[in-house]
Design a protein around this motif. Sequence first.
Motif, mmCIF file in Angstrom:
data_model
loop_
_atom_site.group_PDB
_atom_site.id
_atom_site.type_symbol
_atom_site.label_atom_id
_atom_site.label_comp_id
_atom_site.label_asym_id
_atom_site.label_seq_id
_atom_site.Cartn_x
_atom_site.Cartn_y
_atom_site.Cartn_z
ATOM 1 N N ILE A 173 0.861 -1.174 0.000
ATOM 2 C CA ILE A 173 0.000 0.000 0.000
ATOM 3 C C ILE A 173 0.894 1.218 0.000
ATOM 4 C CG2 ILE A 173 -1.772 1.304 1.226
ATOM 5 C CD1 ILE A 173 -2.745 -1.255 2.434
ATOM 6 N N LEU A 174 0.734 2.055 -1.004
ATOM 7 C CA LEU A 174 1.542 3.251 -1.126
ATOM 8 C C LEU A 174 0.648 4.453 -0.952
ATOM 9 C CD1 LEU A 174 3.599 2.263 -4.301
ATOM 10 C CD2 LEU A 174 4.241 1.966 -1.918
ATOM 11 N N LEU A 175 0.998 5.358 -0.083
ATOM 12 C CA LEU A 175 0.258 6.584 0.137
ATOM 13 C C LEU A 175 1.155 7.754 -0.169
ATOM 14 C CD1 LEU A 175 -1.497 5.713 3.518
ATOM 15 C CD2 LEU A 175 -2.496 5.642 1.250
ATOM 16 N N SER A 176 0.607 8.746 -0.826
ATOM 17 C CA SER A 176 1.407 9.909 -1.165
ATOM 18 C C SER A 176 0.556 11.137 -1.221
ATOM 19 C CB SER A 176 2.091 9.707 -2.519
ATOM 20 O OG SER A 176 2.815 10.869 -2.883
ATOM 21 N N CYS A 177 1.083 12.230 -0.758
ATOM 22 C CA CYS A 177 0.390 13.508 -0.805
ATOM 23 C C CYS A 177 1.211 14.553 -1.543
ATOM 24 C CB CYS A 177 0.059 14.014 0.601
ATOM 25 S SG CYS A 177 -1.064 12.953 1.507
ATOM 26 N N CYS A 178 2.346 14.126 -2.123
ATOM 27 C CA CYS A 178 3.205 15.110 -2.763
ATOM 28 C C CYS A 178 2.704 15.398 -4.171
ATOM 29 C CB CYS A 178 4.646 14.635 -2.787
ATOM 30 S SG CYS A 178 4.925 13.209 -3.823
ATOM 31 N N GLN A 236 1.019 29.258 -26.188
ATOM 32 C CA GLN A 236 0.231 29.550 -25.000
ATOM 33 C C GLN A 236 0.759 28.705 -23.855
ATOM 34 O OE1 GLN A 236 -3.837 28.804 -25.952
ATOM 35 N NE2 GLN A 236 -4.100 30.736 -27.029
ATOM 36 N N GLN A 237 0.633 29.211 -22.652
ATOM 37 C CA GLN A 237 1.154 28.507 -21.480
ATOM 38 C C GLN A 237 0.094 27.529 -20.969
ATOM 39 O OE1 GLN A 237 2.048 30.734 -17.882
ATOM 40 N NE2 GLN A 237 4.132 29.905 -17.965
ATOM 41 N N THR A 238 0.441 26.237 -20.929
ATOM 42 C CA THR A 238 -0.469 25.203 -20.456
ATOM 43 C C THR A 238 0.123 24.569 -19.211
ATOM 44 O OG1 THR A 238 -1.173 24.731 -22.709
ATOM 45 C CG2 THR A 238 -1.637 23.066 -21.042
ATOM 46 N N VAL A 239 -0.637 24.536 -18.132
ATOM 47 C CA VAL A 239 -0.161 23.978 -16.871
ATOM 48 C C VAL A 239 -0.469 22.490 -16.829
ATOM 49 C CG1 VAL A 239 -0.350 24.048 -14.369
ATOM 50 C CG2 VAL A 239 -0.445 26.176 -15.694
ATOM 51 N N VAL A 240 0.555 21.680 -16.606
ATOM 52 C CA VAL A 240 0.413 20.237 -16.490
ATOM 53 C C VAL A 240 0.863 19.834 -15.097
ATOM 54 C CG1 VAL A 240 1.134 17.992 -17.369
ATOM 55 C CG2 VAL A 240 0.789 19.908 -18.951
ATOM 56 N N GLU A 241 0.000 19.177 -14.359
ATOM 57 C CA GLU A 241 0.326 18.752 -12.996
ATOM 58 C C GLU A 241 0.766 17.296 -13.005
ATOM 59 O OE1 GLU A 241 -2.993 19.449 -10.497
ATOM 60 O OE2 GLU A 241 -2.833 21.629 -10.562
ATOM 61 N N VAL A 242 1.942 17.057 -12.500
ATOM 62 C CA VAL A 242 2.461 15.704 -12.380
ATOM 63 C C VAL A 242 2.503 15.344 -10.906
ATOM 64 C CG1 VAL A 242 4.388 14.156 -12.888
ATOM 65 C CG2 VAL A 242 3.847 16.030 -14.458
ATOM 66 N N SER A 243 1.903 14.232 -10.554
ATOM 67 C CA SER A 243 1.806 13.880 -9.137
ATOM 68 C C SER A 243 1.863 12.376 -8.963
ATOM 69 C CB SER A 243 0.512 14.430 -8.535
ATOM 70 O OG SER A 243 -0.612 13.781 -9.102
ATOM 71 N N ALA A 244 1.817 11.942 -7.732
ATOM 72 C CA ALA A 244 1.678 10.530 -7.395
ATOM 73 C C ALA A 244 0.204 10.255 -7.114
ATOM 74 C CB ALA A 244 2.529 10.193 -6.173
ATOM 75 N N PRO A 245 -0.235 9.001 -7.190
ATOM 76 C CA PRO A 245 -1.625 8.676 -6.846
ATOM 77 C C PRO A 245 -1.879 8.889 -5.358
ATOM 78 C CG PRO A 245 -0.353 6.679 -7.161
ATOM 79 C CD PRO A 245 0.536 7.811 -7.573
ATOM 80 N N LEU A 246 -3.140 9.008 -4.994
ATOM 81 C CA LEU A 246 -3.477 9.147 -3.575
ATOM 82 C C LEU A 246 -3.149 7.873 -2.803
ATOM 83 C CD1 LEU A 246 -6.930 10.951 -3.924
ATOM 84 C CD2 LEU A 246 -4.701 11.979 -3.467
ATOM 85 N N ALA A 247 -3.389 6.722 -3.427
ATOM 86 C CA ALA A 247 -3.090 5.426 -2.784
ATOM 87 C C ALA A 247 -3.029 4.349 -3.843
ATOM 88 C CB ALA A 247 -4.149 5.083 -1.736
ATOM 89 N N VAL A 248 -2.243 3.298 -3.574
ATOM 90 C CA VAL A 248 -2.154 2.143 -4.463
ATOM 91 C C VAL A 248 -2.187 0.875 -3.613
ATOM 92 C CG1 VAL A 248 -0.789 0.905 -6.177
ATOM 93 C CG2 VAL A 248 -0.793 3.399 -6.166
ATOM 94 N N LEU A 249 -3.053 -0.054 -3.960
ATOM 95 C CA LEU A 249 -3.094 -1.378 -3.340
ATOM 96 C C LEU A 249 -2.730 -2.387 -4.417
ATOM 97 C CD1 LEU A 249 -3.802 -3.302 -0.986
ATOM 98 C CD2 LEU A 249 -6.158 -3.275 -1.818
ATOM 99 N N SER A 250 -1.627 -3.104 -4.235
ATOM 100 C CA SER A 250 -1.134 -3.989 -5.290
ATOM 101 C C SER A 250 -0.598 -5.288 -4.712
ATOM 102 C CB SER A 250 -0.033 -3.281 -6.097
ATOM 103 O OG SER A 250 0.438 -4.094 -7.138
ATOM 104 N N ASP A 251 -0.831 -6.377 -5.432
ATOM 105 C CA ASP A 251 -0.324 -7.690 -5.027
ATOM 106 C C ASP A 251 -0.430 -8.622 -6.228
ATOM 107 O OD1 ASP A 251 0.743 -9.665 -3.461
ATOM 108 O OD2 ASP A 251 -0.698 -9.462 -1.840
#
Length: 310
Positions: free
Chosen positions: A4-9, A20-35
């Motif tokens: 489980i990965l949690l990130s707020c960054c 024209q200036q276009t804003v692109v937001e790059v982030s981590a997911p709020l949470a990941v559950l993987s197996d």
Amino acid sequence: MRTILLSCCVVCCVSLASAQQTVVEVSAPLAVLSDDDSHVTQASFRRIDTQQQWSQVWLEHLDIEPVYDNPNRESFQVDFKRCMVVAIFGGATTNTAGYRVDTVTNEVNTVVLRFEARTYQTAGPNGGAAHVTPYAFVVLPKTTKNIVLERSAERYKGQPPVWRKVAELPAATVTPNAQRSSLAHPKRVDIPDDIPFVLVRNAREKDGTVYKQRLHAAFSYESAHHQAWEDCLEWIASPYRKSGAFRAPIPQTNDPYLLRGLEDGSNDCMARIQALREAGHTDESIRQLAQQTLQQSGVYSSAPPPPPAN
């Protein structure tokens, strides 16, 4: 091992396009559950925007039929008022521990989710491959944009990743107005959290003998909800219907879950009817829609007689 990965960054970058200036937001997911142990054996990608969709996918992942659902199973709660889920199912494969999300990029018209498989090597007879069914549930902020999935096509360690588009998940095409134009009973009733699947309690015979009684609470609630909804539609469809709100007949029973199902089914049906009125439907059009719904469900073999002339 489940991860489980949690990130707020959140990292923001700015790019120039078409002067024209276009804003692109790059982030981590709020949470990941993987197996690597899903019961979904066919590779697929799912977009999940509602609690009802999530319940269906989660039970499929656990290989639990809805009728056998119980409150003691594994759960993963998501607030769908603020979030959504992207499900990645790898299907039956080998030597894959799950999936890692690289980035989530919020572009002008789409959200691009990049991910890669967490693979490993084995040795032994026939390569000693581990047969697995990897998955990842990725929680993202709620959006109406299309979700584009890109997977790393890197073949050798140390090489820069090559991202290839593998799927595009559009937003739901069913509009609120389309949902509100139907009077059909929901295919799946959301059972309240405080209603258990099976309840074992002491009961007493007329002669005073005490015995153990198994009460299928969730099934009792769902059946009563469906029956109350159907009774409500018959009340609406009747040309002799009186004004006011429908109330399901109260049977002689000490089953609190059945009684609650009747009450909730009545209230939910009347809430749907009120939504139709707010959308501009007349009482006569609602009556006709109720008749059509009952015919389609087999309750009516033919339409009831028209209302008597004044």
